[in-house]
Design a protein around this motif. Structure first.
Motif, PDB file in Angstrom:
ATOM      1  N   ASN B 164      76.005  70.978  15.408  1.00 35.98           N
ATOM      2  CA  ASN B 164      77.032  70.347  14.590  1.00 35.98           C
ATOM      3  C   ASN B 164      76.943  70.821  13.157  1.00 35.98           C
ATOM      4  O   ASN B 164      77.948  71.043  12.490  1.00 35.98           O
ATOM      5  CB  ASN B 164      76.880  68.828  14.646  1.00 35.98           C
ATOM      6  CG  ASN B 164      77.374  68.273  15.950  1.00 35.98           C
ATOM      7  OD1 ASN B 164      78.192  68.895  16.614  1.00 35.98           O
ATOM      8  ND2 ASN B 164      76.878  67.117  16.326  1.00 35.98           N
ATOM      9  N   ASP B 186      84.599  66.556   8.745  1.00 38.27           N
ATOM     10  CA  ASP B 186      84.529  66.480  10.200  1.00 38.27           C
ATOM     11  C   ASP B 186      83.090  66.340  10.659  1.00 38.27           C
ATOM     12  O   ASP B 186      82.772  65.567  11.545  1.00 38.27           O
ATOM     13  CB  ASP B 186      85.119  67.749  10.821  1.00 38.27           C
ATOM     14  CG  ASP B 186      86.627  67.781  10.664  1.00 38.27           C
ATOM     15  OD1 ASP B 186      87.176  66.743  10.249  1.00 38.27           O
ATOM     16  OD2 ASP B 186      87.219  68.819  10.942  1.00 38.27           O
ATOM     17  N   ARG B 189      81.757  62.990  10.275  1.00 37.06           N
ATOM     18  CA  ARG B 189      82.257  62.096  11.309  1.00 37.06           C
ATOM     19  C   ARG B 189      81.497  62.324  12.602  1.00 37.06           C
ATOM     20  O   ARG B 189      81.083  61.396  13.274  1.00 37.06           O
ATOM     21  CB  ARG B 189      83.753  62.353  11.553  1.00 37.06           C
ATOM     22  CG  ARG B 189      84.623  61.871  10.436  1.00 37.06           C
ATOM     23  CD  ARG B 189      86.017  62.451  10.568  1.00 37.06           C
ATOM     24  NE  ARG B 189      86.810  62.152   9.399  1.00 37.06           N
ATOM     25  CZ  ARG B 189      87.512  61.030   9.258  1.00 37.06           C
ATOM     26  NH1 ARG B 189      87.499  60.142  10.208  1.00 37.06           N
ATOM     27  NH2 ARG B 189      88.201  60.794   8.172  1.00 37.06           N
ATOM     28  N   ILE B 190      81.321  63.600  12.946  1.00 41.84           N
ATOM     29  CA  ILE B 190      80.587  63.910  14.174  1.00 41.84           C
ATOM     30  C   ILE B 190      79.183  63.332  14.097  1.00 41.84           C
ATOM     31  O   ILE B 190      78.687  62.747  15.034  1.00 41.84           O
ATOM     32  CB  ILE B 190      80.534  65.433  14.384  1.00 41.84           C
ATOM     33  CG1 ILE B 190      81.926  65.923  14.768  1.00 41.84           C
ATOM     34  CG2 ILE B 190      79.526  65.810  15.457  1.00 41.84           C
ATOM     35  CD1 ILE B 190      82.076  67.419  14.737  1.00 41.84           C
ATOM     36  N   ARG B 192      78.198  60.808  12.757  1.00 41.92           N
ATOM     37  CA  ARG B 192      78.092  59.366  12.901  1.00 41.92           C
ATOM     38  C   ARG B 192      77.931  58.978  14.366  1.00 41.92           C
ATOM     39  O   ARG B 192      77.499  57.893  14.674  1.00 41.92           O
ATOM     40  CB  ARG B 192      79.284  58.689  12.237  1.00 41.92           C
ATOM     41  CG  ARG B 192      79.118  58.719  10.726  1.00 41.92           C
ATOM     42  CD  ARG B 192      80.389  58.463  10.021  1.00 41.92           C
ATOM     43  NE  ARG B 192      80.871  57.114  10.300  1.00 41.92           N
ATOM     44  CZ  ARG B 192      82.019  56.660   9.790  1.00 41.92           C
ATOM     45  NH1 ARG B 192      82.740  57.422   9.014  1.00 41.92           N
ATOM     46  NH2 ARG B 192      82.412  55.449  10.051  1.00 41.92           N
ATOM     47  N   THR B 193      78.298  59.850  15.268  1.00 42.76           N
ATOM     48  CA  THR B 193      77.971  59.599  16.669  1.00 42.76           C
ATOM     49  C   THR B 193      76.475  59.758  16.844  1.00 42.76           C
ATOM     50  O   THR B 193      75.787  58.909  17.378  1.00 42.76           O
ATOM     51  CB  THR B 193      78.634  60.628  17.601  1.00 42.76           C
ATOM     52  OG1 THR B 193      79.984  60.709  17.278  1.00 42.76           O
ATOM     53  CG2 THR B 193      78.429  60.243  19.024  1.00 42.76           C
ATOM     54  N   GLY B 194      75.998  60.900  16.382  1.00 37.19           N
ATOM     55  CA  GLY B 194      74.571  61.152  16.479  1.00 37.19           C
ATOM     56  C   GLY B 194      73.802  60.117  15.695  1.00 37.19           C
ATOM     57  O   GLY B 194      72.674  59.790  16.037  1.00 37.19           O
ATOM     58  N   ALA B 195      74.442  59.589  14.661  1.00 37.96           N
ATOM     59  CA  ALA B 195      73.754  58.618  13.837  1.00 37.96           C
ATOM     60  C   ALA B 195      73.298  57.420  14.644  1.00 37.96           C
ATOM     61  O   ALA B 195      72.266  56.826  14.361  1.00 37.96           O
ATOM     62  CB  ALA B 195      74.669  58.154  12.713  1.00 37.96           C
ATOM     63  N   ALA B 196      74.058  57.107  15.652  1.00 41.10           N
ATOM     64  CA  ALA B 196      73.667  55.975  16.482  1.00 41.10           C
ATOM     65  C   ALA B 196      72.359  56.256  17.187  1.00 41.10           C
ATOM     66  O   ALA B 196      71.682  55.355  17.646  1.00 41.10           O
ATOM     67  CB  ALA B 196      74.749  55.686  17.500  1.00 41.10           C
ATOM     68  N   GLY B 200      71.369  58.793  10.228  1.00 35.23           N
ATOM     69  CA  GLY B 200      72.197  59.777   9.560  1.00 35.23           C
ATOM     70  C   GLY B 200      71.851  60.037   8.122  1.00 35.23           C
ATOM     71  O   GLY B 200      72.446  60.891   7.490  1.00 35.23           O
ATOM     72  N   LEU B 204      72.851  63.641   6.067  1.00 31.36           N
ATOM     73  CA  LEU B 204      73.699  63.828   4.898  1.00 31.36           C
ATOM     74  C   LEU B 204      72.973  64.664   3.853  1.00 31.36           C
ATOM     75  O   LEU B 204      73.561  65.536   3.225  1.00 31.36           O
ATOM     76  CB  LEU B 204      74.097  62.475   4.322  1.00 31.36           C
ATOM     77  CG  LEU B 204      74.924  61.612   5.273  1.00 31.36           C
ATOM     78  CD1 LEU B 204      75.261  60.289   4.621  1.00 31.36           C
ATOM     79  CD2 LEU B 204      76.189  62.337   5.684  1.00 31.36           C
TER      80      LEU B 204
END
Lengths: 198, 420
Positions: B164, B186, B189-190, B192-196, B200, B204
């Protein structure tokens, strides 16, 4: 465990702030819960819940380990995982003429576009979503190399709105730990209309 | 998990370094494996080695030892002088990309193999990447950018996070334009899926570091093109194939426009001049070889092609898949599979007229014996949307007859009942 939970909460809170989302957790007590007037669901256990975009997320041990996601009354044209998909790129979206297979494709494609891999359907059969004819499915996926298993319950109502409940947990331990509870909750959905709440 | 992710992340970051280059005046001598020349580089080496080990265990590699071995053999054929020092890994990842870390670990994305027509084209890309490695471009870049400490400190990431992040770096054509900024958005945003899963915060921070990486400069690209070309023709491959792989990518790029940019081009800016130069080199030189290795290449990649096309679908690369399918259909390999996926493209995209196009493609596919049985089911789904109920029912029944143990059998039976 307590220490780990605290750590998880800190991460989530920081994430929420950095990501610009307003993820504030609320406690969902055991009992029957009204889902925006579309249906009611009974949970035998307590959950922590937050809302993000067009989905409501419930978790017990933290979304890193397991999460229950509710999409309620999704309109045609809407996308799933809205805030996670790349901007400016073609993304799959819900269409009113979709069948169970198309919706599962939509779910799995959305997860893959959001960064997971190996999203694969494992089982699908018809069932009821409250009084609506629905479908129940199982799937696998991988997030950052970690294997997850998922369950889904879906239906399209008389107004062509999509209702979807997705449960995802790590294949090791968490998925199986809560599977029985999730299946019970799926079976508890009551979608008989109550106009005063819609 | 966190520790595992962390080490994989470091590797991936290390691989990202590959994509950056500066001009180096001294070419490393053949048969001289690259090795760290300072303490800082030694730290980087250690981190990359650890990340490489984690990559191997991450489950992201294509699970096909014969394919992995085949690609490594091609690498050794064009770079026998570096064969002992480089390790090539084919990873399951849509899109065209390959990258090489300074420690000699190269990743080749499955989407790259999907876009190559033959072994000579694969050799061209491997040669290009090995040229960057041979010239120590990425290491030079790393020093120039004073990134050593930052890279080493990068915390947990996994393969997908790395990929990513690559997409952040590669998606834009210039860090100063709007596409670059959109790419960053983008990527966030992507993540933030992995953030789960991974958290994250570090992501950043890492993004900020990585955004410092520039594109390859034209001179470096020319140099890598030249060295890569020399390597592939020295191995007796057909020199005319060198330009063809890049030309194919240009066609794909033009077809999709700026909406869905190819990752590889972000750090390897394409230009007509480069392709013309490769063509001229092929035309002007006197070369001993004209081997394409098409049969060998198709034999090892064909079993995976359906899965790789599916992976492109799942990333929403509809326009790219259309270009790819058109190209593959012209080549005439496994038409049943190709027409099936053409039907899938139209069914999933669902634009006006796509249902009719999907029916046409599925029906073409079903003229062949080796068509996936799911073609019947998916044809039925599309026929149903067109209110062709008799045709839909018939196709569903055919599907169940051919796949009596299907995981969706009871669902399809319920469809048939609804269509009665």
């Amino acid at each position: 465990m307590k220490r780990y939970m605290a750590h998880t909460w800190v991460i989530l809170e920081v994430l929420a702030g950095i990501a610009g989302c307003s993820a504030h957790y609320a406690l969902v007590q055991p009992g029957t819960r009204d889902m925006d007037g579309f249906y009611r669901i009974h949970t035998p256990v307590a959950w922590s819940a937050y809302t993000q975009d067009n989905m409501e997320v419930w978790t017990i041990n933290g979304p890193l380990l397991e999460r229950l996601v509710f999409y309620k009354g999704v309109q045609p044209g809407a996308i799933l995982l809205q805030d996670l998909l790349p901007v400016g790129q073609e993304v799959p979206y819900y269409k009113a003429n979709m069948r169970a297979h198309d919706i599962i494709d939509l779910v799995l494609e959305s997860y893959e576009m959001a960064g997971s891999t190996h999203a694969t359907l494992q089982a699908l059969h018809p069932t009821s979503f409250g009084h609506w004819p629905g479908f129940h499915f199982e799937f696998d996926l991988s997030i950052d190399g970690l294997a997850y298993k998922g369950l889904g319950l879906g239906a399209i109502d008389e107004e062509h709105l999509l209702h979807l409940i997705l449960y995802i947990g790590t294949r090791e331990h968490y998925f199986n730990q809560h599977r029985e509870v999730i299946e019970y909750m799926f079976s508890s959905v009551d979608s008989r209309s109550e106009p005063e709440t819609r | 998990v966190s520790a595992c992710l962390r080490s994989i992340g470091v590797t991936l970051l290390a691989f990202i370094v590959i994509a950056c280059a500066t001009t180096v005046n001294e070419e490393s001598k053949p048969e001289e494996p690259l090795s760290p020349v300072s303490d800082k580089e030694a730290d980087l080496w250690l981190a990359m080695d650890r990340a490489e080990r984690d990559l191997v265990l991450s489950g992201q590699l294509v699970d096909d030892p014969a394919l992995q071995q085949y690609v490594r053999r091609v690498g050794c054929r064009i770079a026998p002088d570096y064969c002992d020092g480089i390790r090539i890994y084919v990873v399951e990842q849509p899109d065209f990309n390959a990258s090489m870390a300074p420690n000699g670990a190269m990743t080749v994305w499955s989407g790259l193999l999907l876009r190559c027509e033959n072994e000579a084209q694969l050799a061209t890309v491997l040669g290009h990447e090995i040229a960057h490695y041979q010239r120590r471009h990425s290491l030079q870049m790393w020093h120039n950018r004073h990134m050593a400490n930052n890279i080493i400190q990068v915390p947990s990431r996994t393969m997908s996070v790395l990929l990513n992040m690559l997409s952040i770096i590669h998606a834009p054509y210039s860090p100063h334009d709007a596409t670059w900024k959109a790419g960053i958005r983008d990527a966030l945003r992507i993540h933030r899926t992995g953030a789960a899963v991974t958290g994250g915060v570090e992501t950043l921070r890492t993004l900020g570091q990585l955004s410092l990486f520039p594109l390859f400069e034209r001179n470096q690209e020319r140099e890598a093109d030249r060295i890569g070309f020399e390597r592939m023709v020295s191995a007796y491959y057909d020199p005319t194939e060198a330009a063809k792989i890049w030309e194919g990518l240009l066609v794909e790029k033009e077809a999709v426009g700026s909406k869905d940019p190819l990752i590889f081009f972000a750090t390897h800016p394409p230009s007509e001049e480069r392709f013309q130069t490769l063509r001229m080199m092929a035309d002007d030189g006197k070369f001993a070889g004209n081997e394409r290795g098409t049969e060998r290449f198709v034999k090892v990649t064909a079993p995976h092609r359906g899965k790789w096309l599916e992976a492109e679908f799942k990333r929403g690369h509809y326009a790219r898949v259309q270009v790819l399918l058109n190209r593959l259909i012209v080549r005439g390999e496994k038409p049943a599979e190709l027409y099936y996926y053409q039907g899938e493209l139209y069914r999933r995209r669902g634009e006006k007229g796509d249902a009719e196009r999907a029916v046409h493609a599925y029906e073409k596919a079903l003229n062949y014996n080796e068509t996936p049985v799911e073609a019947y089911r998916n044809l039925a789904l599309v026929q149903w949307t067109l209110d062709h109920t008799a045709e839909a029912r018939s196709a569903f029944q055919r599907y169940l007859a051919l796949a009596p143990e299907a995981v969706d059998r009871t669902m399809v039976q319920s469809y048939i009942e609804q269509l009665q």
